[in-house]
Design a protein around this motif. Structure first.
Motif, PDB file in Angstrom:
ATOM      1  N   LEU A 109       0.826  -1.210   0.000  1.00 51.08           N
ATOM      2  CA  LEU A 109       0.000   0.000   0.000  1.00 51.08           C
ATOM      3  C   LEU A 109       0.860   1.260   0.000  1.00 51.08           C
ATOM      4  O   LEU A 109       0.512   2.260  -0.633  1.00 51.08           O
ATOM      5  CB  LEU A 109      -0.931  -0.004   1.212  1.00 51.08           C
ATOM      6  N   ALA A 110       1.991   1.216   0.699  1.00 56.26           N
ATOM      7  CA  ALA A 110       2.893   2.367   0.697  1.00 56.26           C
ATOM      8  C   ALA A 110       3.457   2.598  -0.694  1.00 56.26           C
ATOM      9  O   ALA A 110       3.623   3.741  -1.130  1.00 56.26           O
ATOM     10  CB  ALA A 110       4.026   2.159   1.707  1.00 56.26           C
ATOM     11  N   ALA A 111       3.734   1.512  -1.408  1.00 55.98           N
ATOM     12  CA  ALA A 111       4.239   1.649  -2.774  1.00 55.98           C
ATOM     13  C   ALA A 111       3.155   2.165  -3.716  1.00 55.98           C
ATOM     14  O   ALA A 111       3.460   2.827  -4.718  1.00 55.98           O
ATOM     15  CB  ALA A 111       4.771   0.304  -3.267  1.00 55.98           C
ATOM     16  N   LEU A 112       1.887   1.888  -3.407  1.00 56.91           N
ATOM     17  CA  LEU A 112       0.787   2.340  -4.257  1.00 56.91           C
ATOM     18  C   LEU A 112       0.298   3.750  -3.914  1.00 56.91           C
ATOM     19  O   LEU A 112      -0.574   4.277  -4.601  1.00 56.91           O
ATOM     20  CB  LEU A 112      -0.389   1.369  -4.167  1.00 56.91           C
ATOM     21  N   ALA A 113       0.827   4.351  -2.882  1.00 62.05           N
ATOM     22  CA  ALA A 113       0.390   5.694  -2.489  1.00 62.05           C
ATOM     23  C   ALA A 113       0.558   6.718  -3.612  1.00 62.05           C
ATOM     24  O   ALA A 113      -0.342   7.545  -3.828  1.00 62.05           O
ATOM     25  CB  ALA A 113       1.114   6.148  -1.228  1.00 62.05           C
ATOM     26  N   PRO A 114       1.674   6.713  -4.366  1.00 68.53           N
ATOM     27  CA  PRO A 114       1.763   7.673  -5.484  1.00 68.53           C
ATOM     28  C   PRO A 114       0.670   7.467  -6.532  1.00 68.53           C
ATOM     29  O   PRO A 114       0.190   8.434  -7.124  1.00 68.53           O
ATOM     30  CB  PRO A 114       3.151   7.395  -6.076  1.00 68.53           C
ATOM     31  N   VAL A 115       0.257   6.220  -6.745  1.00 72.59           N
ATOM     32  CA  VAL A 115      -0.815   5.952  -7.713  1.00 72.59           C
ATOM     33  C   VAL A 115      -2.121   6.562  -7.215  1.00 72.59           C
ATOM     34  O   VAL A 115      -2.868   7.170  -7.984  1.00 72.59           O
ATOM     35  CB  VAL A 115      -0.961   4.427  -7.940  1.00 72.59           C
TER      36      VAL A 115
END
Length: 126
Positions: A109-115
Motif C-alpha cells: 500500500l505504501a508503494a501504491l500511495a503515489p498511484v
C-alpha cells in the motif's frame, strides 16, 4: 524480615517493578501538567500555506507513504519477534506468518500511495 499478611489491595499480586513503573509514569505526568504552559496562536500569522493543489497532494502522498511504511515495519518487527519466540508452537508460527503477510500488504500500500495521489490529481483536475 517478615512481611505483614495484610497488604494493600492494590499491591496484591502486582510485582514491585510494575508498581515502580506506575509511580514513575505518574510523576512524569504530574511534572508535565504542572510545568506546561498555554500556547496562544497569533491570528495574523499564517502557519501553513500551500502554493497549489499539487503541493497539497504531494504532501499527502509523502505522509501516507511514511505512515504506511512505519506501520508495516512495526508489523514486520512483531512478526519477527513472534517467530523467534514461537519455539515450534504451530499457533504462534501462524500468527507470525500473518504478521509478515500484513507487513507485506502495508509495504504494498505504501508503494501504491503515489498511484492513489495521481488518481486524486486527475479527479481534482490539478
Amino acid at each position: 524480615m517478615r512481611r505483614s499478611p495484610r497488604r494493600d489491595a492494590s499491591e496484591q499480586g502486582r510485582p514491585r517493578i510494575v508498581r515502580r513503573s506506575a509511580m514513575v509514569a505518574e510523576l512524569v505526568l504530574a511534572t508535565l501538567v504542572v510545568t506546561s504552559s498555554t500556547a496562544f496562536a497569533d491570528p495574523a500569522q499564517v502557519l501553513a500555506l500551500a502554493a497549489d493543489v499539487n503541493t497539497v497532494l504531494t504532501n499527502i502522498r509523502n505522509w501516507l507513504m511514511g505512515i504506511l511504511a512505519l506501520i508495516a515495519t512495526v508489523f514486520l518487527t512483531i512478526g519477527g519477534v513472534r517467530y523467534l519466540m514461537a519455539s515450534g508452537d504451530p499457533g504462534e508460527v501462524q500468527k507470525a506468518k500473518d504478521a509478515f503477510k500484513n507487513a507485506g500488504i502495508g509495504y504494498g500500500l505504501a508503494a501504491l500511495a503515489p498511484v492513489v495521489v495521481t488518481i486524486l490529481q486527475q479527479l481534482v483536475g490539478a
